[in-house]
Design a protein around this motif. Structure first.
Motif, PDB file in Angstrom:
ATOM      1  N   PRO A  17      48.188 -63.356 -17.381  1.00  0.00           N
ATOM      2  CA  PRO A  17      48.469 -63.514 -15.949  1.00  0.00           C
ATOM      3  C   PRO A  17      47.674 -62.545 -15.065  1.00  0.00           C
ATOM      4  CG  PRO A  17      50.259 -62.329 -17.021  1.00  0.00           C
ATOM      5  CD  PRO A  17      49.339 -62.783 -18.114  1.00  0.00           C
ATOM      6  N   ALA A  18      47.161 -61.468 -15.666  1.00  0.00           N
ATOM      7  CA  ALA A  18      46.445 -60.448 -14.882  1.00  0.00           C
ATOM      8  C   ALA A  18      44.963 -60.810 -14.748  1.00  0.00           C
ATOM      9  CB  ALA A  18      46.591 -59.086 -15.547  1.00  0.00           C
ATOM     10  N   ARG A  19      44.434 -60.731 -13.545  1.00  0.00           N
ATOM     11  CA  ARG A  19      43.034 -61.107 -13.311  1.00  0.00           C
ATOM     12  C   ARG A  19      42.067 -60.201 -14.068  1.00  0.00           C
ATOM     13  NH1 ARG A  19      38.735 -60.186  -9.617  1.00  0.00           N
ATOM     14  NH2 ARG A  19      37.558 -62.118  -9.200  1.00  0.00           N
ATOM     15  N   HIS A  20      42.386 -58.897 -14.143  1.00  0.00           N
ATOM     16  CA  HIS A  20      41.471 -57.979 -14.839  1.00  0.00           C
ATOM     17  C   HIS A  20      41.388 -58.326 -16.332  1.00  0.00           C
ATOM     18  CE1 HIS A  20      45.157 -55.761 -15.996  1.00  0.00           C
ATOM     19  NE2 HIS A  20      45.504 -55.866 -14.723  1.00  0.00           N
ATOM     20  N   CYS A  21      42.492 -58.805 -16.915  1.00  0.00           N
ATOM     21  CA  CYS A  21      42.469 -59.217 -18.321  1.00  0.00           C
ATOM     22  C   CYS A  21      41.725 -60.536 -18.488  1.00  0.00           C
ATOM     23  CB  CYS A  21      43.890 -59.341 -18.868  1.00  0.00           C
ATOM     24  SG  CYS A  21      44.766 -57.770 -18.973  1.00  0.00           S
ATOM     25  N   GLN A  22      41.854 -61.423 -17.509  1.00  0.00           N
ATOM     26  CA  GLN A  22      41.106 -62.672 -17.534  1.00  0.00           C
ATOM     27  C   GLN A  22      39.606 -62.393 -17.503  1.00  0.00           C
ATOM     28  OE1 GLN A  22      42.549 -64.995 -14.239  1.00  0.00           O
ATOM     29  NE2 GLN A  22      44.645 -65.144 -15.061  1.00  0.00           N
ATOM     30  N   LEU A  23      39.220 -61.425 -16.662  1.00  0.00           N
ATOM     31  CA  LEU A  23      37.809 -61.040 -16.586  1.00  0.00           C
ATOM     32  C   LEU A  23      37.317 -60.486 -17.921  1.00  0.00           C
ATOM     33  CD1 LEU A  23      37.566 -59.341 -13.081  1.00  0.00           C
ATOM     34  CD2 LEU A  23      36.257 -61.322 -13.855  1.00  0.00           C
ATOM     35  N   ALA A  24      38.143 -59.675 -18.573  1.00  0.00           N
ATOM     36  CA  ALA A  24      37.751 -59.079 -19.848  1.00  0.00           C
ATOM     37  C   ALA A  24      37.556 -60.156 -20.913  1.00  0.00           C
ATOM     38  CB  ALA A  24      38.813 -58.078 -20.307  1.00  0.00           C
ATOM     39  N   GLU A  25      38.488 -61.117 -20.987  1.00  0.00           N
ATOM     40  CA  GLU A  25      38.333 -62.185 -21.983  1.00  0.00           C
ATOM     41  C   GLU A  25      37.159 -63.084 -21.637  1.00  0.00           C
ATOM     42  OE1 GLU A  25      41.010 -65.508 -24.390  1.00  0.00           O
ATOM     43  OE2 GLU A  25      41.926 -64.275 -22.823  1.00  0.00           O
ATOM     44  N   LEU A  26      36.972 -63.344 -20.361  1.00  0.00           N
ATOM     45  CA  LEU A  26      35.829 -64.143 -19.921  1.00  0.00           C
ATOM     46  C   LEU A  26      34.518 -63.462 -20.312  1.00  0.00           C
ATOM     47  CD1 LEU A  26      34.929 -66.662 -18.326  1.00  0.00           C
ATOM     48  CD2 LEU A  26      35.049 -65.284 -16.244  1.00  0.00           C
TER      49      LEU A  26
END
Length: 292
Positions: A17-26
């Motif tokens: 749900p966190a954008r910073h984690c989405q960026l990391a996985e992306l």
């Protein structure tokens, strides 16, 4: 479906749900699953599992709220609009270690490892053995990934395989911990169940083997004792033996399969295991002197 594929299918459905984690996985998906097009404007993907591509687009849409286009060209997946990811550091060489700012938080490191496993990770069937690995293009990539995994108190090692650098884990406990880090909780429980069954099976096998070895040892010892006693009986007879040795010799011949403890129970008065063993050893020494 292989266990490795099952783990990946589970990880495909998890979106932080966190954008910073989405960026990391992306970033992990781009870093390990993509390559720069010749014109430098697009990222091309060539992955076996098309679900990885779909997750890439899902993350890209959620993170930047943009519509994306995917088309297939010569078995490769072509992505457009990727220049928007330059916010996390301009993409010039995907073989370099990823920007440490993306993974400075533990939650982001978890997301990055998850994305990395989707692209270059694999896991053997736990029924056959415990082995999980990531195949990296460069030593720098492998060292960064290993260090990231070890931050979670999980032992990971690197080995060079031809031109690649492989980060691997071989301990069952480490695999369980890494599945937990990546968020593959269902696969984690399945692995734990397999480990319990496997450990129980191994424990039973060890006990059976130990008991079989003890039985073999007892039978061999009893056979040798009977052989010695028969030799003494033939050469000099039992009447020339001391009463305690004569008594144990007769009991051993009468009960060839009995244990030392059982032999002691047949004597009058009863004798302990050490006493029975002492008497049988005396008979063995007498027989050995007769063989000289």
């Amino acid at each position: 479906m292989s266990f490795s594929r099952t783990v990946k299918e589970e990880l495909m459905t998890y979106i932080s749900p966190a954008r910073h984690c989405q960026l990391a996985e992306l970033a992990a998906l781009i870093h390990f699953g993509g390559k720069i097009s010749e014109d430098g404007k697009h990222i091309l993907f060539n992955v076996e599992n098309e679900s990885v591509v779909r997750k890439y687009f899902t993350l890209l849409q959620k993170t930047y709220n943009i519509d994306t286009v995917m088309r297939q060209e010569d078995e490769e997946k072509l992505f457009q609009g990727l220049h928007l990811c330059d916010e996390a550091g301009r993409i010039e060489n995907l073989d370099r270690p990823v920007n440490s700012l993306l993974i400075k938080n533990a939650c982001c490191a978890r997301a990055f490892i998850r994305g990395t496993f989707l692209c270059i990770g694999s896991m053997s069937d736990p029924e056959k053995g415990y082995h999980l690995e990531f195949v990296c293009n460069t030593q720098e990539q492998a060292e960064q990934l290993r260090d990231m995994i070890q931050e979670f108190q999980i032992e990971a090692k690197i080995i060079q395989r031809k031109k690649y650098f492989v980060v691997y884990l071989k301990e069952g406990a480490g695999l369980v911990d890494l599945l937990n880090v990546m968020g593959a909780y269902v696969s984690l429980m399945n692995l734990e169940n397999l480990r319990i069954v496997k450990e129980m099976r191994n424990s039973i096998n060890r006990r059976v083997n130990c008991e079989a070895a003890n039985i073999t040892k007892t039978v061999n010892a009893a056979s040798k004792q009977i052989e010695d006693i028969l030799l003494i009986k033939e050469r000099c007879g039992f009447e020339n033996l001391p009463e305690n040795l004569r008594e144990i010799a007769q009991v051993r011949l009468e009960y060839p399969e009995a244990t030392l403890k059982e032999l002691g129970e047949y004597l009058e008065p009863k004798v302990g295991k050490s006493g029975v063993n002492h008497r049988l050893r005396k008979l063995s020494e007498i027989a050995e002197r007769m063989r000289l």
